[in-house]
Design a protein around this motif. Structure first.
Motif: not given
Length: 301
Positions: A178-181, A227-228, A268-270
């Protein structure tokens, strides 16, 4: 010059593997912080606090936990990704009625990259699972979710096989897919659009190392901004499934939002944004130059 499809696939696979290696070597410490904060956001007050605690607990080597599996993960993923990327570009050309030697538009290139990522997910999920578990092992033991930590790749692999069998390596596969595509649509799209802007009417092949690094870095930022939240859910599923049966994608998403709020999905986005520029810049720089070098050597024979 047209190459035999097998030779072209081998060149793309090798270049992707080299690019994946460069990506890990430049970005591993930030990736470790990302996984820790995604999985146990309550233990840390922010990026700097996570770095401080990790260093205090196990020293500098704590930032490189899971480097072996990370290398396997990114080498496997990028080898398959860039090899299939070449095939998917030809497939897109066929679908839109272009000649095999014609250039794809930036949108068509992004579509080919998105299609290729579905195949890369099959290679990525097992190694990413081992990497994430090694990176968050200290937190799992500290929180009481496991009694004894596994500190080696083999001990984690053995634990997965004994508990869940071979299919256990695909915990979080639906989240990975779901995140890769969609993510790699923006990844390759961001890369090609940035190169088009920087080329300013020239051929993209004329761009130098700095421009390739910048294009790759922006591609990484585009990827992770999209995708994060999904990656956060994937990390939770892969790490916490060590403790017992973990809810699926939707169940984990609902649990996080209800108990921790939507902000937890961006924990963890930073670290990820800091990592994205050098890591993905290095990925594309090494990929492009190694691919050109290999193609020129093949042409010479």
């Amino acid at each position: 010059m047209r190459f035999n499809p097998v030779i072209q696939a081998a060149i793309d696979l090798t270049s992707g593997a080299l690019g994946g290696t460069a990506c890990v070597l430049t970005g591993q410490p930030f990736d470790t912080v990302k996984v820790k904060m995604q999985t146990f956001p309550g233990l840390y007050q922010g990026f700097a606090d996570c770095c401080r605690q990790t260093y205090a607990q196990v020293g500098l080597r704590g930032f490189y936990k899971g480097t072996g599996p990370a290398l396997m993960a990114y080498v496997a993923e990028n080898s398959v990704l860039f090899m299939c990327y070449g095939f998917c570009q030809q497939f897109v050309k066929k679908m839109v009625g272009l000649d095999k030697q014609a250039k794809l538009s930036d949108l068509q290139t992004a579509t080919a990259g998105s299609m290729a990522s579905a195949f890369a997910a099959l290679a990525l999920c097992p190694t990413e699972l081992v990497k994430c578990r090694l990176q968050a092992m200290h937190e799992m033991e500290k929180s009481g979710k496991i009694i004894q930590s596994h500190n080696t790749v083999w001990s984690v692999v053995k634990g997965i096989l004994m508990k869940d069998g071979p299919w256990g390596f695909y915990h979080g596969f639906s989240s990975t897919l779901l995140q890769e595509v969609p993510g790699y649509f923006f990844f390759f799209g961001g890369y090609e659009v940035t190169r088009t802007v920087l080329a300013s009417g020239r051929s993209k092949d004329e761009l130098g190392p700095a421009h390739l690094m910048l294009s790759g870095g922006i591609a990484g930022v585009c990827l992770w901004l999209v995708i994060f939240p999904v990656d956060c859910i994937k990390s939770r599923i892969q790490v916490l499934s060590m403790h017992g049966k973990q809810a699926g994608f939707v169940g984990t998403l609902v649990s996080i939002v209800e108990s921790e709020g939507i902000a937890a999905l961006y924990s963890g986005l930073t670290a990820t944004m800091i990592r994205a520029l050098p890591a993905n810049g290095s990925l594309f720089l090494v990929y492009e130059y190694s691919r050109r070098r290999l193609m020129s050597q093949v042409e010479a024979y």
